[in-house]
Scaffold this motif. Structure first.
Motif, short mmCIF file in Angstrom:
data_model
loop_
_atom_site.label_atom_id
_atom_site.label_comp_id
_atom_site.label_asym_id
_atom_site.label_seq_id
_atom_site.Cartn_x
_atom_site.Cartn_y
_atom_site.Cartn_z
N LEU A 1 54.00 37.37 38.13
CA LEU A 1 54.44 37.07 39.49
C LEU A 1 55.82 37.65 39.81
CD1 LEU A 1 53.40 33.32 39.60
CD2 LEU A 1 52.50 35.07 41.12
N THR A 2 56.72 37.61 38.85
CA THR A 2 58.12 37.89 39.15
C THR A 2 58.60 39.29 38.82
OG1 THR A 2 58.80 37.01 36.99
CG2 THR A 2 58.71 35.46 38.84
N GLN A 3 57.97 39.95 37.85
CA GLN A 3 58.44 41.28 37.45
C GLN A 3 57.76 42.36 38.28
OE1 GLN A 3 60.93 41.89 35.04
NE2 GLN A 3 61.14 39.70 35.44
N PRO A 4 58.52 43.38 38.70
CA PRO A 4 57.95 44.45 39.55
C PRO A 4 57.09 45.42 38.74
CG PRO A 4 60.25 44.91 39.08
CD PRO A 4 59.97 43.55 38.49
N THR A 5 55.88 44.97 38.41
CA THR A 5 54.94 45.80 37.66
C THR A 5 53.62 45.88 38.41
OG1 THR A 5 53.95 43.98 36.40
CG2 THR A 5 55.98 44.95 35.51
N ILE A 6 52.69 46.64 37.88
CA ILE A 6 51.38 46.78 38.51
C ILE A 6 50.63 45.46 38.56
CG2 ILE A 6 50.23 47.37 36.33
CD1 ILE A 6 48.52 49.34 37.93
N TYR A 7 50.99 44.53 37.69
CA TYR A 7 50.27 43.26 37.65
C TYR A 7 50.53 42.40 38.87
CZ TYR A 7 49.15 44.66 32.95
OH TYR A 7 48.68 45.37 31.87
N GLN A 8 51.62 42.65 39.59
CA GLN A 8 51.83 41.92 40.83
C GLN A 8 50.73 42.22 41.83
OE1 GLN A 8 55.87 43.11 41.87
NE2 GLN A 8 56.61 41.06 41.39
N SER A 9 50.24 43.45 41.85
CA SER A 9 49.22 43.83 42.83
C SER A 9 47.80 43.65 42.33
CB SER A 9 49.42 45.29 43.27
OG SER A 9 49.29 46.17 42.17
N ILE A 10 47.55 43.84 41.01
CA ILE A 10 46.18 43.78 40.54
C ILE A 10 45.82 42.44 39.92
CG2 ILE A 10 46.12 46.26 40.14
CD1 ILE A 10 46.31 45.71 37.15
N VAL A 11 46.78 41.52 39.82
CA VAL A 11 46.49 40.19 39.29
C VAL A 11 47.10 39.11 40.18
CG1 VAL A 11 46.81 38.59 37.37
CG2 VAL A 11 46.28 40.98 36.90
N ALA A 12 48.41 39.10 40.30
CA ALA A 12 49.09 37.98 40.94
C ALA A 12 48.74 37.85 42.42
CB ALA A 12 50.61 38.14 40.77
N ARG A 13 48.75 38.96 43.15
CA ARG A 13 48.50 38.87 44.60
C ARG A 13 47.08 38.40 44.88
NH1 ARG A 13 49.74 44.06 48.19
NH2 ARG A 13 48.15 44.97 46.83
N GLY A 14 46.10 38.96 44.18
CA GLY A 14 44.72 38.57 44.42
C GLY A 14 44.43 37.14 43.99
N THR A 15 45.04 36.72 42.88
CA THR A 15 44.83 35.36 42.41
C THR A 15 45.44 34.36 43.39
OG1 THR A 15 44.84 36.09 40.11
CG2 THR A 15 45.21 33.76 40.51
N ALA A 16 46.63 34.68 43.89
CA ALA A 16 47.25 33.80 44.88
C ALA A 16 46.40 33.70 46.14
CB ALA A 16 48.65 34.31 45.21
N ALA A 17 45.80 34.82 46.54
CA ALA A 17 44.94 34.82 47.73
C ALA A 17 43.70 33.96 47.51
CB ALA A 17 44.54 36.24 48.09
N LEU A 18 43.13 34.04 46.31
CA LEU A 18 41.97 33.20 46.01
C LEU A 18 42.34 31.72 46.03
CD1 LEU A 18 39.04 32.77 45.04
CD2 LEU A 18 39.94 32.92 42.70
N LEU A 19 43.47 31.38 45.42
CA LEU A 19 43.88 29.98 45.40
C LEU A 19 44.15 29.46 46.81
CD1 LEU A 19 46.20 30.01 42.26
CD2 LEU A 19 43.90 29.03 42.46
N ALA A 20 44.66 30.33 47.66
CA ALA A 20 44.86 29.93 49.06
C ALA A 20 43.52 29.62 49.72
CB ALA A 20 45.59 31.03 49.82
#
Length: 306
Positions: A243-262
């Motif tokens: 979630l916090t580090q500026p890596t590719i995982y923000q877009s391919i994991v964290a963002r999509g997971t947050a959207a699903l939880l929403a």
């Protein structure tokens, strides 16, 4: 002068480390390939021949079985956070394909029609250029990326593997569980939204949900169906550094997971219980094992004995 004793290199069997674990291989007609499964029963499984236990299936067994199975039989005796006894099934790739599990898993864990990020193609290209993957295999894997088949893998587990194991082990299906991490987490979410015929307790660690994921289409269809998800649970974890580090995982994991939880909050599936946990100080790579134990605590936890 002291002379050191001779040392001998041996090839010990699995029984040296996990004496109660049994290993099986099975050809799948549904998936068209051969899989393996490591099955570890709970401690004292043989003491009461009438007692059945929940079963929890773990995908990516090539990675997670060696890291989690040694703790398995001790979990019910944890004085702080004990886990109910259950039968652990770690699904892996058979010997001839075990070295290529990181590519094969894309075929088996990604839902049909799901776009595979360009980063996966780049990683495969790098491996090919470095001589780690032959050109022939790389072409095969690219074809797999273009036609993922999580539906066939889920059918293998539910319709082929599970019935076979149910004929060997004393399994209580009422609270059967499924857990996966990364693409395994995506697979777990896919199974949960599609109301798996078998699994009622599902854990998704850092699911690889990207923009345009089929997961969101499936979720909207599930909401529209008004099917009853009572008695089902989905536990989702993320690594804090995803979630916090500026890596590719923000877009391919964290963002999509947050959207699903929403979505699960704004448009909940009737009866589905959703829980979450952020795994502190871990990355996408290192959060897998903590995510496994988080899932077990959430879905199979017991009250510690006084």
């Amino acid at each position: 002068m002291y002379q050191a004793a001779a040392i001998s290199e041996l090839a010990p069997s699995l029984a040296y480390l996990l004496p109660d674990t049994r290993y099986f291989e099975m050809d799948s007609k549904r998936a068209g390939t051969r899989f393996s499964a490591w099955i570890t029963p709970p401690a004292n499984y043989d003491e009461d021949q009438t007692k059945a236990y929940p079963v929890v299936y773990q995908v990516d067994g090539n990675l997670f079985f060696p890291a989690t199975a040694p703790f398995h039989q001790a979990l019910p005796r944890d004085g702080i956070s004990p886990i109910r006894p259950f039968i652990l099934v770690s699904i892996s790739y058979a010997a001839q394909e075990s070295q290529d599990w990181q590519w094969l898993r894309v075929r088996d864990l990604v839902p049909p029609g799901e776009p595979v990020p360009e980063a996966m193609y780049q990683a495969l290209e790098y491996s090919e250029q470095a001589g780690l993957v032959t050109a022939e295999k790389a072409e095969r894997y690219r074809a797999m990326f273009a036609a993922p088949a999580a539906d066939k893998f889920l059918a293998f587990i539910e319709e082929e593997l599970h019935p076979a194991l149910a004929g060997i082990f004393r399994i209580d299906e009422a609270e059967a569980g499924l857990w996966g991490d990364s693409y395994g987490g995506l697979f777990a979410v896919y199974a949960a939204i599609n109301r798996s015929k078998l699994f009622k307790r599902i854990g998704a660690g850092s699911p690889g949900i990207i923009d345009g994921s089929q997961i969101f289409c499936a979720y909207r269809e599930a909401v529209a169906s008004r099917n009853d998800y009572s008695g089902r649970r989905l536990h989702v974890t993320l690594a804090s550094l995803e979630l916090t580090q500026p890596t590719i995982y923000q877009s391919i994991v964290a963002r999509g997971t947050a959207a699903l939880l929403a979505e699960t909050t704004l448009r909940p599936l009737p009866g589905l219980q959703v829980s979450t946990e952020i795994i502190p100080l871990e990355t996408h790579l290192t959060a897998g094992v903590p995510a496994w134990f988080s899932f077990l605590r959430a879905c199979y936890g017991m009250v510690p004995a006084a």
